[in-house]
Scaffold this motif. Sequence first.
Motif, short mmCIF file in Angstrom:
data_model
loop_
_atom_site.label_atom_id
_atom_site.label_comp_id
_atom_site.label_asym_id
_atom_site.label_seq_id
_atom_site.Cartn_x
_atom_site.Cartn_y
_atom_site.Cartn_z
N VAL A 194 52.33 56.73 12.78
CA VAL A 194 52.80 58.11 12.77
C VAL A 194 53.55 58.37 14.08
O VAL A 194 53.05 58.05 15.16
N TRP A 195 54.75 58.92 13.96
CA TRP A 195 55.53 59.36 15.11
C TRP A 195 55.46 60.88 15.21
O TRP A 195 55.49 61.57 14.18
N HIS A 196 55.36 61.39 16.44
CA HIS A 196 55.47 62.84 16.60
C HIS A 196 56.93 63.23 16.39
O HIS A 196 57.85 62.52 16.81
N SER B 115 49.03 67.82 9.04
CA SER B 115 49.64 67.22 10.24
C SER B 115 51.16 67.35 10.20
O SER B 115 51.88 66.35 10.20
N TRP C 282 53.62 65.59 12.71
CA TRP C 282 53.64 64.12 12.77
C TRP C 282 54.33 63.56 11.54
O TRP C 282 54.09 64.00 10.42
N GLU D 290 54.68 60.61 9.03
CA GLU D 290 53.98 59.43 8.51
C GLU D 290 55.01 58.37 8.17
O GLU D 290 55.57 58.34 7.08
#
Length: 207
Positions: free
Chosen positions: A58-60, A23, A26, A28
């Motif tokens: 989680v932020w993009h 990922s 993204w 964490e």
Amino acid sequence: SWAARKGEVRKGTLLDYTFKQASVDWLEYTGQWGSMNRWECQPQWTWFGGKGPLAVTVWHKDAFVGDVELEAFASHMKDFPFNPIYRHPGNMCLTICGDGENLDSGYSLIFAGWGNHWTRLLRRSAVVAQTDKVLMPDNRNGLSGDGQYRNWYGLRLRKEGAKLVCLVDDKEVFQWEDPEPLQGRRVAIWTIDNTILLARARVLADE
């Protein structure tokens, strides 16, 4: 790229994640994230997920301009060996138009929050729409025909100009218009003092 929603073709950027690969888009931000089993007795079934005693977020990493929509297909990990196998289901949350650090900087859809008593839309930290009718079922009501717990939920939070639209399993929960729309550009998926597993996530934005 483009996406179709109810027969309408809309131009923009569509990012679609099934988390089969790392990922990398993204961040964490809080909590423990990684490949996790939903059921200890079936370790072959794993999903990207997070857990923790506080915020699990989680932020993009990208910034999104203009209208934006965040969608997630989510569930919980089994966290108790006996019934109820989910000790405190709820608190599946999406945030859009945030600053990438503070969850109360944007608009947030909180599904089955406050002890599974409310589903709410927040503008920053203020509640602007709510219902007590769109919640998670009791564990027994979540059984499939073969006795397995398989509740997955499709959550969607969309901003169209000044209008915010919230959907759960493709059914509109509520909408609200902001007289002073927020200008943040980041999106997040999160929970509080719980677990969350993600089978899929999508971001659709003008740019």
